[in-house]
Design a protein around this motif. Structure first.
Motif, PDB file in Angstrom:
ATOM      1  N   THR A  72       0.843  -1.189   0.000  1.00 54.01           N
ATOM      2  CA  THR A  72       0.000   0.000   0.000  1.00 54.01           C
ATOM      3  C   THR A  72       0.878   1.239   0.000  1.00 54.01           C
ATOM      4  O   THR A  72       1.880   1.286   0.708  1.00 54.01           O
ATOM      5  CB  THR A  72      -0.892   0.011   1.260  1.00 54.01           C
ATOM      6  N   VAL A  73       0.495   2.213  -0.792  1.00 54.14           N
ATOM      7  CA  VAL A  73       1.225   3.477  -0.855  1.00 54.14           C
ATOM      8  C   VAL A  73       0.247   4.594  -0.512  1.00 54.14           C
ATOM      9  O   VAL A  73      -0.855   4.647  -1.054  1.00 54.14           O
ATOM     10  CB  VAL A  73       1.801   3.714  -2.277  1.00 54.14           C
ATOM     11  N   ARG A  74       0.658   5.474   0.376  1.00 50.53           N
ATOM     12  CA  ARG A  74      -0.175   6.624   0.718  1.00 50.53           C
ATOM     13  C   ARG A  74       0.264   7.809  -0.139  1.00 50.53           C
ATOM     14  O   ARG A  74       1.440   8.132  -0.214  1.00 50.53           O
ATOM     15  CB  ARG A  74      -0.030   6.978   2.189  1.00 50.53           C
ATOM     16  N   LEU A  75      -0.706   8.428  -0.778  1.00 51.37           N
ATOM     17  CA  LEU A  75      -0.464   9.601  -1.611  1.00 51.37           C
ATOM     18  C   LEU A  75      -1.368  10.730  -1.157  1.00 51.37           C
ATOM     19  O   LEU A  75      -2.445  10.493  -0.607  1.00 51.37           O
ATOM     20  CB  LEU A  75      -0.783   9.288  -3.083  1.00 51.37           C
ATOM     21  N   SER A  76      -0.937  11.931  -1.438  1.00 53.74           N
ATOM     22  CA  SER A  76      -1.843  13.062  -1.211  1.00 53.74           C
ATOM     23  C   SER A  76      -2.926  12.981  -2.290  1.00 53.74           C
ATOM     24  O   SER A  76      -2.736  12.336  -3.330  1.00 53.74           O
ATOM     25  CB  SER A  76      -1.082  14.380  -1.334  1.00 53.74           C
ATOM     26  N   PRO A  77      -4.055  13.619  -2.077  1.00 55.89           N
ATOM     27  CA  PRO A  77      -5.090  13.613  -3.117  1.00 55.89           C
ATOM     28  C   PRO A  77      -4.561  14.143  -4.459  1.00 55.89           C
ATOM     29  O   PRO A  77      -4.911  13.615  -5.516  1.00 55.89           O
ATOM     30  CB  PRO A  77      -6.182  14.529  -2.541  1.00 55.89           C
ATOM     31  N   GLU A  78      -3.712  15.159  -4.420  1.00 60.42           N
ATOM     32  CA  GLU A  78      -3.154  15.709  -5.660  1.00 60.42           C
ATOM     33  C   GLU A  78      -2.241  14.700  -6.358  1.00 60.42           C
ATOM     34  O   GLU A  78      -2.302  14.545  -7.580  1.00 60.42           O
ATOM     35  CB  GLU A  78      -2.396  17.009  -5.367  1.00 60.42           C
ATOM     36  N   GLN A  79      -1.398  14.006  -5.587  1.00 59.67           N
ATOM     37  CA  GLN A  79      -0.538  12.982  -6.185  1.00 59.67           C
ATOM     38  C   GLN A  79      -1.390  11.866  -6.787  1.00 59.67           C
ATOM     39  O   GLN A  79      -1.095  11.378  -7.883  1.00 59.67           O
ATOM     40  CB  GLN A  79       0.403  12.393  -5.129  1.00 59.67           C
ATOM     41  N   VAL A  83      -1.382  10.588 -10.670  1.00 59.97           N
ATOM     42  CA  VAL A  83      -1.093   9.197 -11.035  1.00 59.97           C
ATOM     43  C   VAL A  83      -2.205   8.642 -11.912  1.00 59.97           C
ATOM     44  O   VAL A  83      -1.952   8.014 -12.946  1.00 59.97           O
ATOM     45  CB  VAL A  83      -0.879   8.331  -9.766  1.00 59.97           C
ATOM     46  N   VAL A  84      -3.442   8.868 -11.515  1.00 59.92           N
ATOM     47  CA  VAL A  84      -4.576   8.374 -12.306  1.00 59.92           C
ATOM     48  C   VAL A  84      -4.570   9.001 -13.696  1.00 59.92           C
ATOM     49  O   VAL A  84      -4.761   8.306 -14.707  1.00 59.92           O
ATOM     50  CB  VAL A  84      -5.911   8.642 -11.569  1.00 59.92           C
ATOM     51  N   LEU A  85      -4.317  10.309 -13.787  1.00 54.74           N
ATOM     52  CA  LEU A  85      -4.283  10.977 -15.092  1.00 54.74           C
ATOM     53  C   LEU A  85      -3.140  10.441 -15.958  1.00 54.74           C
ATOM     54  O   LEU A  85      -3.313  10.213 -17.160  1.00 54.74           O
ATOM     55  CB  LEU A  85      -4.155  12.488 -14.913  1.00 54.74           C
ATOM     56  N   ARG A  92      -3.165   2.686 -19.754  1.00 50.52           N
ATOM     57  CA  ARG A  92      -3.050   1.535 -18.855  1.00 50.52           C
ATOM     58  C   ARG A  92      -3.902   1.779 -17.616  1.00 50.52           C
ATOM     59  O   ARG A  92      -4.180   2.911 -17.257  1.00 50.52           O
ATOM     60  CB  ARG A  92      -1.601   1.345 -18.418  1.00 50.52           C
ATOM     61  N   ASP A  93      -4.243   0.669 -16.927  1.00 51.30           N
ATOM     62  CA  ASP A  93      -4.919   0.881 -15.652  1.00 51.30           C
ATOM     63  C   ASP A  93      -3.872   1.320 -14.634  1.00 51.30           C
ATOM     64  O   ASP A  93      -2.664   1.176 -14.855  1.00 51.30           O
ATOM     65  CB  ASP A  93      -5.715  -0.352 -15.196  1.00 51.30           C
ATOM     66  N   VAL A  94      -4.311   1.894 -13.545  1.00 53.78           N
ATOM     67  CA  VAL A  94      -3.408   2.503 -12.571  1.00 53.78           C
ATOM     68  C   VAL A  94      -2.407   1.481 -12.028  1.00 53.78           C
ATOM     69  O   VAL A  94      -1.217   1.773 -11.919  1.00 53.78           O
ATOM     70  CB  VAL A  94      -4.207   3.158 -11.411  1.00 53.78           C
ATOM     71  N   GLY A  95      -2.861   0.293 -11.683  1.00 51.49           N
ATOM     72  CA  GLY A  95      -1.964  -0.718 -11.122  1.00 51.49           C
ATOM     73  C   GLY A  95      -0.822  -1.074 -12.060  1.00 51.49           C
ATOM     74  O   GLY A  95       0.344  -1.139 -11.652  1.00 51.49           O
ATOM     75  N   LYS A  96      -1.143  -1.296 -13.327  1.00 52.71           N
ATOM     76  CA  LYS A  96      -0.106  -1.644 -14.302  1.00 52.71           C
ATOM     77  C   LYS A  96       0.840  -0.467 -14.538  1.00 52.71           C
ATOM     78  O   LYS A  96       2.051  -0.642 -14.650  1.00 52.71           O
ATOM     79  CB  LYS A  96      -0.735  -2.092 -15.620  1.00 52.71           C
ATOM     80  N   TRP A  97       0.274   0.731 -14.620  1.00 53.96           N
ATOM     81  CA  TRP A  97       1.117   1.907 -14.848  1.00 53.96           C
ATOM     82  C   TRP A  97       2.088   2.109 -13.684  1.00 53.96           C
ATOM     83  O   TRP A  97       3.275   2.317 -13.888  1.00 53.96           O
ATOM     84  CB  TRP A  97       0.244   3.150 -15.034  1.00 53.96           C
ATOM     85  N   VAL A  98       1.588   2.027 -12.459  1.00 57.19           N
ATOM     86  CA  VAL A  98       2.446   2.197 -11.277  1.00 57.19           C
ATOM     87  C   VAL A  98       3.518   1.115 -11.250  1.00 57.19           C
ATOM     88  O   VAL A  98       4.689   1.403 -10.983  1.00 57.19           O
ATOM     89  CB  VAL A  98       1.607   2.193  -9.975  1.00 57.19           C
ATOM     90  N   ALA A  99       3.153  -0.123 -11.539  1.00 59.46           N
ATOM     91  CA  ALA A  99       4.134  -1.214 -11.537  1.00 59.46           C
ATOM     92  C   ALA A  99       5.240  -0.960 -12.556  1.00 59.46           C
ATOM     93  O   ALA A  99       6.425  -1.174 -12.269  1.00 59.46           O
ATOM     94  CB  ALA A  99       3.435  -2.547 -11.820  1.00 59.46           C
ATOM     95  N   GLU A 100       4.880  -0.480 -13.746  1.00 55.12           N
ATOM     96  CA  GLU A 100       5.886  -0.190 -14.778  1.00 55.12           C
ATOM     97  C   GLU A 100       6.806   0.950 -14.361  1.00 55.12           C
ATOM     98  O   GLU A 100       8.021   0.875 -14.538  1.00 55.12           O
ATOM     99  CB  GLU A 100       5.203   0.142 -16.101  1.00 55.12           C
TER     100      GLU A 100
END
Length: 116
Positions: A72-79, A83-85, A92-100
């Motif tokens: 689990t990673v805690r991010l600020s709402p802005e972060q 990330v989603v954008l 890509r979906d968020v999980g795959k993008w973050v993993a890459e």
């Protein structure tokens, strides 16, 4: 890096002591091993894992298992929004993008430590 029963190790050479030191890197518990030669490292690593598993069994405790791949990673709402954008922009979906992104960052860090 060596692997045994899913456990991974990292090894360094201590020039002053003229010995190799290794540590299991994908669990929270500390499991170490050492050897005077490359040939001694693998058996020492495997023996340390077996000793660790036996020690846990003797105490009636579950040994740490190699990391599951989930965290689990805690991010600020802005972060979080950024990330989603960024993931959406890449298609890509968020999980795959973050993993890459994390995989690329980890590779850069490894290369920097090797060539530093």
């Amino acid at each position: 890096m060596m692997e045994y029963k899913g456990y991974l190790s990292h090894v360094e050479f201590d020039d002053e002591a003229n010995i190799f030191h290794g540590e299991v890197i994908n669990i929270r518990d500390v499991v170490t091993f050492q050897g005077k030669s490359v040939e001694e490292l693998r058996p020492a690593f495997e023996e340390s894992i077996e000793d660790y598993l036996a020690f846990c069994a003797e105490r009636g405790e579950e040994p740490d298992r190699p990391f599951s791949g989930w965290f689990t990673v805690r991010l600020s709402p802005e972060q979080h929004r950024k990330v989603v954008l960024a993931a959406e922009k890449s298609g890509r979906d968020v999980g795959k993008w973050v993993a890459e992104v994390l995989a690329r960052a980890a590779e850069v860090d490894v290369r920097e430590r090797i060539y530093a």
